[in-house]
Scaffold this active site. Structure first.
Site, PDB file in Angstrom:
ATOM      1  CG  HIS A 133      34.746  34.608  44.343  1.00  0.00           C
ATOM      2  ND1 HIS A 133      33.831  35.520  44.824  1.00  0.00           N
ATOM      3  CD2 HIS A 133      35.265  35.167  43.215  1.00  0.00           C
ATOM      4  CE1 HIS A 133      33.791  36.574  44.018  1.00  0.00           C
ATOM      5  NE2 HIS A 133      34.662  36.394  43.034  1.00  0.00           N
ATOM      6  CD  GLU A 134      37.858  33.661  40.562  1.00  0.00           C
ATOM      7  OE1 GLU A 134      37.344  33.728  39.425  1.00  0.00           O
ATOM      8  OE2 GLU A 134      38.076  34.670  41.262  1.00  0.00           O
ATOM      9  CG  HIS A 137      33.036  34.639  38.885  1.00  0.00           C
ATOM     10  ND1 HIS A 137      32.098  35.656  38.815  1.00  0.00           N
ATOM     11  CD2 HIS A 137      34.045  35.130  39.666  1.00  0.00           C
ATOM     12  CE1 HIS A 137      32.524  36.698  39.529  1.00  0.00           C
ATOM     13  NE2 HIS A 137      33.698  36.402  40.064  1.00  0.00           N
TER      14      HIS A 137
HETATM   15 ZN   LIG Z   1      34.990  37.533  41.280  1.00  0.00          ZN
END
Ligand SMILES: [Zn+2]
Length: 274
Positions: A133-134, A137
């Protein structure tokens, strides 16, 4: 705190419109996954900023310096990174010792996972889901987009040029107060989930690791809400994220032997502070 951050962001946004315009017309393109969007920070500048900010993070947060744990997290991170859409930077992973459920990424590919989140995960696939998830980003360059939108191009440029020595410390202090890098938009969070699930799966992990972890967090949100103070500020409703991730992974072809690595993870978990 949330209202304060939003109000300040709005004030900054108004002030920066004029400063941004000439650069936008000059035709800057992002190198991230979202190529159609404008990002005025070059990759080289983002990396420079990331180096400066990571030094500040090391001062303001308690980094958990356990060689085996750090190497493990970096190893899982590397597996994810190999399959991500952004290969023009190096990725760095570190663990923050804090009794709070969180993880965040700063510019330049520096990713941090909290010990409490690691304690709540039950196997490597769940940890990999957070990391993915990171990485999502970072690949989509959300941090520099949000930073420019919140603080303005001039502030960000002064950081890059080293003209504003206090700016970096201030940014990291703000970050500590809001529990993550910045307040990403819901769209950014869903995009990070979407990319993250894709990378998790491409790296051979069971993509259900993301669903399992989100479900666990959803339960803990009710039983131990204090551990989620900043998580609530920085992430959309977990049930909404779950529904979207479920839909996405339903479209993935079945892996013959999806990786969970529960035993290896249990050994690392045993080395975390209680
Ligand atoms: Zn996030």
């Amino acid at each position: 705190m949330k209202r304060f951050v939003q109000a300040r962001a709005a004030a900054f946004r108004g002030a920066i419109g004029a400063a941004l315009l000439p650069l936008v017309l000059g035709g800057c393109a992002t190198t991230g996954i979202n190529k159609g969007q404008i990002n005025v920070i070059s990759t080289a500048d983002e990396v420079k900023m990331g180096q400066e900010m990571s030094a500040e993070v090391a001062k303001q947060y308690t980094i958990y310096n356990n060689a085996a744990v750090t190497a493990y997290v970096q190893g899982v991170g590397n597996k994810i990174v190999q399959h991500c859409d952004r290969q023009d930077i190096e990725y760095h992973f570190a663990v923050i010792n804090k009794n709070e459920v969180n993880a965040f990424a700063i510019p330049g590919g520096y990713i941090y996972v909290y010990t409490e989140l690691m304690r709540d995960a039950d196997d490597e696939a769940e940890l990999a889901a957070v990391i993915a998830h990171e990485v999502g980003h970072v690949a989509a360059r959300h941090s520099t987009e949000r930073m420019t939108a919140m603080y303005g191009y001039q502030f960000v440029a002064s950081l890059v040029l080293g003209q504003n020595p206090n700016a970096c410390a201030k940014l990291v202090t703000d970050m500590a107060a809001t529990g993550g890098f910045l307040k990403y938009s819901r769209k950014d969070e869903h995009e990070a989930d979407e990319l993250g699930a894709k990378y998790l799966y491409a790296a051979g992990y069971d993509p259900r690791g993301m669903v399992d972890l989100l479900n666990k967090l959803k339960g803990l949100e009710t039983t131990e809400p204090t551990k989620f103070d900043t998580w609530f500020m920085t992430h959309p409703a977990t049930s909404e994220r779950l529904a979207r991730v479920e839909t996405e992974i339903a479209g993935f072809a079945k892996l013959t032997s999806p990786v969970r690595n529960a035993a290896a993870y249990a050994k690392i978990k045993a080395q975390l502070p209680k």
